[in-house]
Scaffold this motif. Structure first.
Motif, PDB file in Angstrom:
ATOM      1  N   UNK A 146       0.869  -1.177   0.000  1.00 44.86           N
ATOM      2  CA  UNK A 146       0.000   0.000   0.000  1.00 44.86           C
ATOM      3  C   UNK A 146       0.905   1.226   0.000  1.00 44.86           C
ATOM      4  N   UNK A 147       0.651   2.159  -0.905  1.00 49.76           N
ATOM      5  CA  UNK A 147       1.517   3.331  -1.029  1.00 49.76           C
ATOM      6  C   UNK A 147       0.710   4.615  -0.885  1.00 49.76           C
ATOM      7  N   UNK A 148       1.397   5.660  -0.495  1.00 48.51           N
ATOM      8  CA  UNK A 148       0.812   6.997  -0.376  1.00 48.51           C
ATOM      9  C   UNK A 148       1.948   7.983  -0.195  1.00 48.51           C
ATOM     10  N   UNK A 149       1.628   9.251  -0.339  1.00 47.94           N
ATOM     11  CA  UNK A 149       2.570  10.317  -0.035  1.00 47.94           C
ATOM     12  C   UNK A 149       2.472  10.576   1.468  1.00 47.94           C
ATOM     13  N   UNK A 150       3.477  10.162   2.211  1.00 50.98           N
ATOM     14  CA  UNK A 150       3.429  10.255   3.662  1.00 50.98           C
ATOM     15  C   UNK A 150       3.362  11.662   4.199  1.00 50.98           C
ATOM     16  N   UNK A 151       3.582  12.649   3.352  1.00 50.19           N
ATOM     17  CA  UNK A 151       3.482  14.044   3.791  1.00 50.19           C
ATOM     18  C   UNK A 151       2.033  14.500   3.925  1.00 50.19           C
ATOM     19  N   UNK A 152       1.088  13.772   3.295  1.00 47.42           N
ATOM     20  CA  UNK A 152      -0.313  14.187   3.350  1.00 47.42           C
ATOM     21  C   UNK A 152      -1.179  13.221   4.167  1.00 47.42           C
TER      22      UNK A 152
END
Length: 498
Positions: A110-116
């Motif tokens: 599972x991936x995402x932009x960890x800054x948001x």
């Protein structure tokens, strides 16, 4: 590209990087409720423009999770996109983490932009997905690779809020914050939420439409403050004021490097709901978690702020009274639409001394649109006001003396008995709550039934809170104050007296 084409391009990147699901929250790097144009990634990838929601894209499915305020809007905006509406808090709708834990295969990614994504949300993902050994990849800004004409970060100038408006110096506020740091045995305190940084240093900006906030982070030390911001936004007066409290200016994105290099002997105070996951993962020193001290401090308005807010509401009342007269006397004589009425109300507000901007996007909704909570008119949906229906106005003004957020419903001409019954029920609800006497220690969820009772008596409900705190030239939704029948931890609502 339309939404389905954007999702196809995203899935191609996911396949290339062996990603099973990509998560797109609403927030910016600061967990803001409303975000600048650069950060509207969830709107870009789904077409849904509401202020709250999370998109999850897998290789064969796409879902948009949002709450009851936006069910009607999301249903309309998602048509033909291939994105399913997942109605939060309704029936057996799974949460995002429950859905991911169910559909992602063993040892998947599972991936995402960890800054948001907030630190707390990231930790929930870790816990929920660990049993299936699902890997989290938090450094993937795949939307940035698909969104070719993405708007840049704002470079608009900041301004300093003088003490005649703020009612307290930055030095005094910092002293109070440092006292809380000492109580928590912390030597440094990282603040990532925009309204908390701005309140603490008496700064305001123009980086989010309608919300006078400044894209920034702060690290508070016992002898100074490191402020991470685009220095081009700060004028000489701001530099002079910040120097008085020993604030050092650093490039906006250097926060990740600097927080990573904190000495191991330091202990950092952070708020899990107000810090992004990527920033949290960069911390290597000792951590103590608690709500940002500034949350309660800024919610408890000082005497200067209280007097200023009264003045702001008088100004706003003049503008809204003019608007009410204008609508009532002209809607049946000349064409007035939702958009033109919103512009006229802004015009009346701008005539008031100290007006800065509207405090949020005007929600002017006629007839059926008035049933869509947080409906905001646009060119495609704009309709003309006519006799025989209700006209809802949920709007506010931002003045140097504070922010307003008011809702008024106008009856245009004669309406049927059902509208009268519901209108009267809402009047009774507001009277019940406004006249309430309550003991020290009561919470908003203790009192919400007073307002909701007349609605429940009709076997009806409204899918939102009854009311909320309002920031002083900051976020118009300001926790922890709020009236609703259930607790929402993500709004920093407190379970005990502070």
């Amino acid at each position: 590209m339309n939404v389905s084409e954007r999702i196809s391009r995203l899935r191609a990147l996911m396949a290339e990087k062996k990603i099973d699901a990509y998560v797109v929250p609403t927030a910016d790097f600061h967990q803001s409720e409303y975000v600048g144009e650069h950060f509207k990634a969830r709107k870009f990838i789904t077409g849904f423009s509401g202020s709250y929601g999370t998109a999850v894209i897998t290789m064969d499915d796409a879902g948009l999770w949002t709450d009851g305020r936006y069910f009607f809007q999301a249903t309309n905006q998602l048509k033909g996109s291939g994105v399913r509406l997942m109605k939060m808090f309704v029936g057996d709708t799974p949460t995002v983490t429950e859905y991911l834990a169910d559909v992602i295969p063993e040892n998947g990614t599972v991936a995402f932009d960890g800054r948001v994504l907030s630190m707390e949300e990231g930790q929930e993902y870790e816990e929920a997905l660990a049993p299936k050994h699902i890997r989290l990849s938090y450094s993937e800004d795949l939307i940035g690779l698909v969104w070719e004409d993405r708007p840049p970060l704002s470079d608009k100038p900041a301004f300093f809020l003088e003490e005649k408006y703020s009612g307290e110096s930055a030095a005094s506020k910092l002293s109070r914050v440092r006292d809380v740091m000492k109580e928590n045995k912390a030597t440094v305190h990282a603040i990532a939420s925009l309204d908390d940084v701005c309140w603490l240093l008496n700064l305001r900006g123009d980086d989010i439409d309608f919300f006078p906030l400044l894209l920034s982070y702060a690290i508070v030390r016992m002898d100074g403050v490191d402020l991470y911001v685009d220095d081009r936004k700060l004028d000489a007066h701001i530099h002079e004021e910040l120097a008085k409290v020993n604030v050092s200016i650093h490039p906006y994105n250097d926060i990740y490097r600097d927080i990573k290099s904190l000495d191991a002997s330091e202990t950092i105070l952070i708020d899990p709901m107000k810090m992004n996951y990527a920033l949290f993962k960069n911390i290597s020193c000792s951590i103590v978690t608690a709500s940002n001290p500034t949350i309660l401090m800024k919610a408890m308005k000082n005497p200067v702020e209280l007097e200023n807010i009264k003045a702001a509401h008088i100004k706003d009342g003049v503008a809204v009274t003019k608007f009410m007269h204008w609508v009532k006397t002209r809607y049946d004589k000349e064409p007035i639409t939702e958009l033109s009425s919103a512009a006229k109300l802004t015009e009346f507000r701008s005539e008031q001394e100290g007006y800065i901007r509207d405090s949020f996007e005007p929600l002017c909704a006629y007839a059926d649109h008035a049933a869509m909570m947080h409906y905001s008119p646009c060119e495609e949906t704009d309709v003309e006001l006519k006799e025989g229906a209700l006209f809802l106005n949920d709007t506010g003004g931002g003045y140097y003396e504070g922010s307003t957020d008011i809702t008024r419903t106008f009856v245009l001409g004669s309406v049927d008995g059902q509208m009268k019954k519901y209108f009267t029920a809402v009047v009774r609800a507001m009277m019940n709550l406004s006249r309430a006497k309550f003991l020290y220690g009561c919470y908003g969820y203790n009192l919400d039934v007073l307002a909701r009772g007349p609605i429940w008596d009709l076997d009806l409900d409204f899918q939102c809170g009854t009311g909320h705190g309002v920031g002083y030239l900051a976020n118009v939704h300001e926790p922890p104050t709020g009236f609703r029948w259930y607790v929402v931890p993500s709004k920093n609502e407190h379970h005990k007296l502070e």
